[in-house]
Design an enzyme around this catalytic site. Structure first.
Site, PDB file in Angstrom:
ATOM      1  CG  ASP A 160      -2.194  -0.807   0.979  1.00  0.00           C
ATOM      2  OD1 ASP A 160      -2.421  -1.204  -0.178  1.00  0.00           O
ATOM      3  OD2 ASP A 160      -2.910  -1.068   1.965  1.00  0.00           O
TER       4      ASP A 160
ATOM      5  CG  HIS B 264      27.992   6.152  -4.646  1.00  0.00           C
ATOM      6  ND1 HIS B 264      27.465   6.085  -5.917  1.00  0.00           N
ATOM      7  CD2 HIS B 264      28.699   7.299  -4.613  1.00  0.00           C
ATOM      8  CE1 HIS B 264      27.846   7.149  -6.609  1.00  0.00           C
ATOM      9  NE2 HIS B 264      28.595   7.894  -5.834  1.00  0.00           N
TER      10      HIS B 264
ATOM     11  CG  ASP C 298      28.599  12.798  -1.829  1.00  0.00           C
ATOM     12  OD1 ASP C 298      27.850  13.721  -2.198  1.00  0.00           O
ATOM     13  OD2 ASP C 298      29.221  12.064  -2.619  1.00  0.00           O
TER      14      ASP C 298
ATOM     15  CG  ASP D  20      27.297  15.845  -5.874  1.00  0.00           C
ATOM     16  OD1 ASP D  20      27.479  15.382  -4.735  1.00  0.00           O
ATOM     17  OD2 ASP D  20      27.681  15.273  -6.913  1.00  0.00           O
TER      18      ASP D  20
ATOM     19  CG  HIS E  40      35.704   8.535  -7.672  1.00  0.00           C
ATOM     20  ND1 HIS E  40      35.848   9.872  -7.886  1.00  0.00           N
ATOM     21  CD2 HIS E  40      36.042   8.334  -6.365  1.00  0.00           C
ATOM     22  CE1 HIS E  40      36.221  10.465  -6.763  1.00  0.00           C
ATOM     23  NE2 HIS E  40      36.364   9.548  -5.819  1.00  0.00           N
TER      24      HIS E  40
ATOM     25  CG  HIS F  81      29.156  13.872 -11.606  1.00  0.00           C
ATOM     26  ND1 HIS F  81      28.123  14.719 -11.273  1.00  0.00           N
ATOM     27  CD2 HIS F  81      29.658  13.430 -10.426  1.00  0.00           C
ATOM     28  CE1 HIS F  81      27.999  14.755  -9.951  1.00  0.00           C
ATOM     29  NE2 HIS F  81      28.927  14.004  -9.407  1.00  0.00           N
TER      30      HIS F  81
ATOM     31  CG  HIS G 158      26.129  11.033 -11.490  1.00  0.00           C
ATOM     32  ND1 HIS G 158      26.592   9.751 -11.338  1.00  0.00           N
ATOM     33  CD2 HIS G 158      26.622  11.723 -10.431  1.00  0.00           C
ATOM     34  CE1 HIS G 158      27.327   9.671 -10.225  1.00  0.00           C
ATOM     35  NE2 HIS G 158      27.342  10.855  -9.654  1.00  0.00           N
TER      36      HIS G 158
ATOM     37  CD  GLU H   7      32.383  13.770  -7.342  1.00  0.00           C
ATOM     38  OE1 GLU H   7      32.226  13.015  -6.378  1.00  0.00           O
ATOM     39  OE2 GLU H   7      31.488  14.026  -8.166  1.00  0.00           O
TER      40      GLU H   7
ATOM     41  CE1 TYR I 299      36.565   8.232  -1.282  1.00  0.00           C
ATOM     42  CE2 TYR I 299      37.856   7.968  -3.292  1.00  0.00           C
ATOM     43  CZ  TYR I 299      36.867   8.621  -2.587  1.00  0.00           C
ATOM     44  OH  TYR I 299      36.184   9.672  -3.169  1.00  0.00           O
TER      45      TYR I 299
ATOM     46  NE  ARG J 129      32.825  11.678  -2.755  1.00  0.00           N
ATOM     47  CZ  ARG J 129      32.531  10.512  -2.208  1.00  0.00           C
ATOM     48  NH1 ARG J 129      33.427   9.538  -2.183  1.00  0.00           N
ATOM     49  NH2 ARG J 129      31.360  10.296  -1.645  1.00  0.00           N
TER      50      ARG J 129
ATOM     51  CD  GLU K 207      30.645  15.873  -5.093  1.00  0.00           C
ATOM     52  OE1 GLU K 207      30.288  15.225  -4.093  1.00  0.00           O
ATOM     53  OE2 GLU K 207      30.271  15.589  -6.247  1.00  0.00           O
TER      54      GLU K 207
END
Ligand code: GLY
Ligand code: MN
Ligand code: MN
Length: 441
Positions: free
Chosen positions: A40, A243, A260, A271, A350, A354, A361, A384, A388, A406, A408
């Protein structure tokens, strides 16, 4: 009657622009299907960016067909008015309201699509449509093609060629018009302030989801509609997952926090990533990694101006970060060989950037005629870089294991350089240490 939330002249102008780009065509844009969350209950609905971009229309179970130069030119298929359903789920425009409020030339009930679409295809030479988003709808487009072909009788003519609508619209969306740049800038400003609010509130012992809550509270207070994407709140070694999705761990003093997160405002999103110590004080190893990534990030931002090929940003990032990897003794050996073999991907897997806009993105070609696209004024994208170092990486010096950083920012290209739209979110160590955990100013 619920009024449309947006100024319809914006969408009309975009359609006029599209008419110039795609004469003789029919652009078919179905709404995204709703997605069940549980019995539902559906996931909160977020309309498809391309459909919204051209219409301002936000209801599911709809299809927009645009035929430049034809009558009717703009056609919207929508759900019927339904008093019972509206009692449960809220207002629906129905075909009449959709036509008058959204300035469509013609509207139909969605149930009429399969009969009407083949007729709409009759005067056109080609179709723009994106396959493989909704396979059920793919079949309806193919069925319309078949009906259209059969309706021609024995002409020997085949199907209409189908081109990718996302590529067509991506090119339109890539360079932001002044109005769009203004909305994107606002999304970035909201995002930056929310990051500051989070920084001020963070304390050891909080859970990652509390941090997400502070971010959400701030963006909603500032008028954002929703998150631009799933917020990443990663304490400690969670930050080495690019991510990270869990957002459910306690934050430990002595660890770094990577957040992030972006606010979506009028369908444009910020972003931003910031990484800083949960207890407000960088340790020496954290500082070494952070300052090295920050230096690269600032160098990349400093390169941005019209004419620079987009891929050059990634090449320069890899070069800068490989120097860092060698300096921190994460990798050993020859820099050129590390770059050519791709070994650096162990710590930087990475891209540095972008496109940014209605989608985090965002749409638009990165490569044109086999060459990396030169940056142009009006384009918006992230910068960014990150490093890591997995907690279980026994080849890395022990002091760096489990550190993920990171940084960004969101950049708008100007006539002679660029504007950092997220500069209000501090990223210098001294600035951040001065406000982390200090409460609201
Ligand atoms: N937030 C996703 C990204 O930075 O690409
Ligand atoms: Mn990004
Ligand atoms: Mn991001």
């Amino acid at each position: 009657m619920r009024r449309p939330q947006f100024d319809m002249t914006v969408f009309k102008e975009r359609r006029a622009q599209l008419a110039q780009c795609a004469p003789g065509s029919a652009v078919i844009l179905p709404s995204h299907p709703e997605m069940m969350r549980q019995y539902d209950v559906d996931h909160r609905y977020r309309p498809d960016s391309n459909l919204f971009y051209l219409t301002g229309w936000e209801e599911p179970e709809s299809v927009f067909v645009f035929r430049p130069g034809q009558t009717p030119e703009s056609v919207l298929f929508v759900r019927k008015k339904d008093v019972l359903r509206e009692t449960w789920d809220g207002f629906r425009y129905g075909p009449e309201g959709a036509g008058s409020e959204f300035h469509m030339d013609k509207t139909y009930l969605i149930e009429e699509l399969d009969a009407v679409l083949p007729e709409l295809l009759k005067p056109v030479e080609r179709i723009y449509y994106r396959f493989n988003v909704d396979s059920a709808f793919d079949h309806r487009v193919l069925a319309a093609q078949e009906k259209f072909r059969v309706s021609l009788g024995r002409t020997g003519r085949g199907y209409l060629p189908i081109y990718d609508s996302w590529e067509l619209l991506g090119e339109m969306r890539l360079k932001k018009a002044p109005y769009e740049a203004g909305v994107l800038r606002k999304a970035c400003e909201i995002t930056a302030k929310a990051h500051v609010d989070v920084m001020k509130a963070v304390k050891p012992g909080m859970n990652e989801r509390q941090v997400q809550g502070i971010f959400l509270g701030s963006i909603f207070e500032q008028g954002a509609a929703r998150e631009g994407y799933n917020t990443i709140v990663a304490g400690g070694a969670g930050a080495t997952t690019l991510h990270y999705v869990f957002n459910d761990q306690p934050l430990n003093g002595g660890d770094l926090l990577l957040i992030d997160a972006g606010a979506e405002y009028e369908y444009f999103t910020g972003d931003i990533t910031r990484t800083y110590p949960i207890n407000g004080k960088f340790t020496e190893p954290q500082k070494r990694v952070y300052e090295a990534v920050l230096k690269v990030q600032k160098e990349i931002v400093g390169m941005i101006k019209p004419g620079v090929p987009f891929a050059k940003l990634q090449d320069a990032t890899i070069s800068g970060l490989v120097d860092v990897m060698l300096d921190l003794r994460l990798l050993k050996g020859d820099k050129k060989a590390i770059i050519e073999s791709g070994e650096f991907r162990r710590y930087y897997p990475h891209g540095v950037s972008h496109w940014l806009g209605m989608d985090v993105h965002d749409a638009g070609l990165y490569v044109v005629k086999g060459e990396s696209r030169p940056i142009e004024a009006g384009m918006a994208f992230t910068v960014e870089p990150g490093l890591y170092i997995p907690a279980n990486d026994t080849s890395a010096p022990a002091e760096f294991r489990g550190i993920g950083v990171r940084i960004e920012d969101d950049i708008l290209v100007t006539g002679d350089g660029c504007e950092n739209m997220t500069a209000a979110a501090p990223k210098e160590i001294a600035e951040m240490e001065a406000i982390i955990g200090q409460g609201k100013a």
